[in-house]
Design a protein around this motif. Structure first.
Motif, mmCIF file in Angstrom:
data_model
loop_
_atom_site.group_PDB
_atom_site.id
_atom_site.type_symbol
_atom_site.label_atom_id
_atom_site.label_comp_id
_atom_site.label_asym_id
_atom_site.label_seq_id
_atom_site.Cartn_x
_atom_site.Cartn_y
_atom_site.Cartn_z
ATOM 1 N N UNK A 1 0.817 -1.213 0.000
ATOM 2 C CA UNK A 1 0.000 0.000 0.000
ATOM 3 C C UNK A 1 0.849 1.260 0.000
ATOM 4 N N UNK A 2 2.079 1.146 0.484
ATOM 5 C CA UNK A 2 3.006 2.285 0.472
ATOM 6 C C UNK A 2 3.862 2.324 -0.789
ATOM 7 N N UNK A 3 3.701 1.343 -1.660
ATOM 8 C CA UNK A 3 4.505 1.299 -2.877
ATOM 9 C C UNK A 3 5.938 0.873 -2.642
ATOM 10 N N UNK A 4 6.169 0.100 -1.583
ATOM 11 C CA UNK A 4 7.527 -0.324 -1.230
ATOM 12 C C UNK A 4 7.995 -1.447 -2.148
ATOM 13 N N UNK A 5 9.237 -1.338 -2.597
ATOM 14 C CA UNK A 5 9.868 -2.370 -3.422
ATOM 15 C C UNK A 5 11.095 -2.983 -2.752
ATOM 16 N N UNK A 6 11.681 -2.264 -1.797
ATOM 17 C CA UNK A 6 12.923 -2.691 -1.158
ATOM 18 C C UNK A 6 12.743 -2.714 0.353
ATOM 19 N N UNK A 7 13.348 -3.699 1.012
ATOM 20 C CA UNK A 7 13.349 -3.712 2.470
ATOM 21 C C UNK A 7 14.782 -3.864 2.972
ATOM 22 N N UNK A 8 15.085 -3.119 4.012
ATOM 23 C CA UNK A 8 16.364 -3.199 4.704
ATOM 24 C C UNK A 8 16.076 -3.809 6.066
ATOM 25 N N UNK A 9 16.722 -4.940 6.361
ATOM 26 C CA UNK A 9 16.393 -5.699 7.562
ATOM 27 C C UNK A 9 17.527 -5.610 8.584
ATOM 28 N N UNK A 10 17.151 -5.261 9.817
ATOM 29 C CA UNK A 10 18.093 -5.182 10.933
ATOM 30 C C UNK A 10 17.472 -5.892 12.134
ATOM 31 N N UNK A 11 18.298 -6.211 13.132
ATOM 32 C CA UNK A 11 17.754 -6.768 14.366
ATOM 33 C C UNK A 11 18.341 -8.120 14.729
ATOM 34 N N UNK A 12 17.570 -8.909 15.462
ATOM 35 C CA UNK A 12 18.032 -10.192 15.985
ATOM 36 C C UNK A 12 16.950 -11.261 15.771
ATOM 37 N N UNK A 13 17.340 -12.527 15.679
ATOM 38 C CA UNK A 13 18.689 -13.041 15.546
ATOM 39 C C UNK A 13 18.953 -13.328 14.091
ATOM 40 N N UNK A 14 20.189 -13.131 13.666
ATOM 41 C CA UNK A 14 20.542 -13.153 12.246
ATOM 42 C C UNK A 14 20.099 -14.427 11.545
ATOM 43 N N UNK A 15 20.383 -15.564 12.151
ATOM 44 C CA UNK A 15 20.133 -16.854 11.500
ATOM 45 C C UNK A 15 18.748 -17.418 11.819
ATOM 46 N N UNK A 16 17.924 -16.652 12.509
ATOM 47 C CA UNK A 16 16.581 -17.119 12.842
ATOM 48 C C UNK A 16 15.546 -16.141 12.305
ATOM 49 N N UNK A 17 15.020 -15.262 13.145
ATOM 50 C CA UNK A 17 13.944 -14.388 12.699
ATOM 51 C C UNK A 17 14.375 -13.449 11.575
ATOM 52 N N UNK A 18 15.605 -12.943 11.646
ATOM 53 C CA UNK A 18 16.084 -12.061 10.575
ATOM 54 C C UNK A 18 16.158 -12.828 9.260
#
Length: 202
Positions: free
Chosen positions: A131-148
């Protein structure tokens, strides 16, 4: 690290599980190594640098929390990871489930709660981004090998260009963190760093 050149109007930042239990030495998962690796990565400061870059550029920010409900075992036990969550850790309404006080959630930023690994699973995130016209996502946070990692994989499957910020993510140890960045996600997402986000988010 790879550079990014994302137009802010078509880019969102997804902040994954920056919660007390997941990051702090007093949290439920400190004994697993989560707090130590978060400190090694300087993850709180680096996530804030990404958020500041996004805010300056006008890119929307979505905060995500994984929570448990102690009333009944609704989280399931079909996978070992779900056995680690709850009944007391990450409990809805508890200190452990709260977003870190050092991670500001501003009035125009949305917080989404879920029970599964991916920020897309069980939330309206995909609809909101579209709805916002988003094409790209930048992902940060925890945990890298699980939820991220789950979030990044789903983002790619949903058709978004995904970037994971290597120094604004952490896991329970450096080995697991690096395994996700060096192997699991190399054909899924752009592996970048905070400085590249600051330079490339226009």
């Amino acid at each position: 690290m790879s550079e990014i050149n994302f137009a802010a109007a078509k880019t969102a930042v997804l902040v994954i599980d920056m919660q007390n239990d997941n990051v702090l030495a007093e949290g439920a998962f400190a004994d697993f190594g989560a707090a130590e690796h978060a400190t090694q990565q300087d993850v709180i400061n680096n996530v804030n640098r990404v958020l500041e870059a996004a805010r300056k550029a006008g890119a929307p920010i979505f905060h995500n929390r994984i929570i448990s409900y102690p009333q009944r075992p609704v989280g399931g036990s079909n996978a070992p990871i779900f056995n680690l969550i709850g009944p007391e850790s990450l409990k809805d309404g508890s200190w452990g489930a709260e977003i870190l006080k050092d991670i500001e959630v501003r009035d125009d930023e949305i917080v989404l709660d879920r029970m599964r690994m991916s920020a897309f699973h069980g939330t309206s995130l995909d609809a909101m981004l579209r709805n916002l016209g988003i094409e790209n996502v930048i992902v940060v946070g925890v945990w890298t090998n699980m939820a991220v990692e789950h979030t990044v994989r789903d983002a790619a499957d949903y058709g978004y260009n995904a970037a994971i910020v290597s120094d604004a993510t952490s896991s329970i140890n450096a080995e697991w963190h690096q395994a996700a960045l060096s192997y699991a996600l190399t054909n899924i997402a752009t592996i970048t760093d905070v400085a590249s986000v600051e330079a490339g988010l226009k």
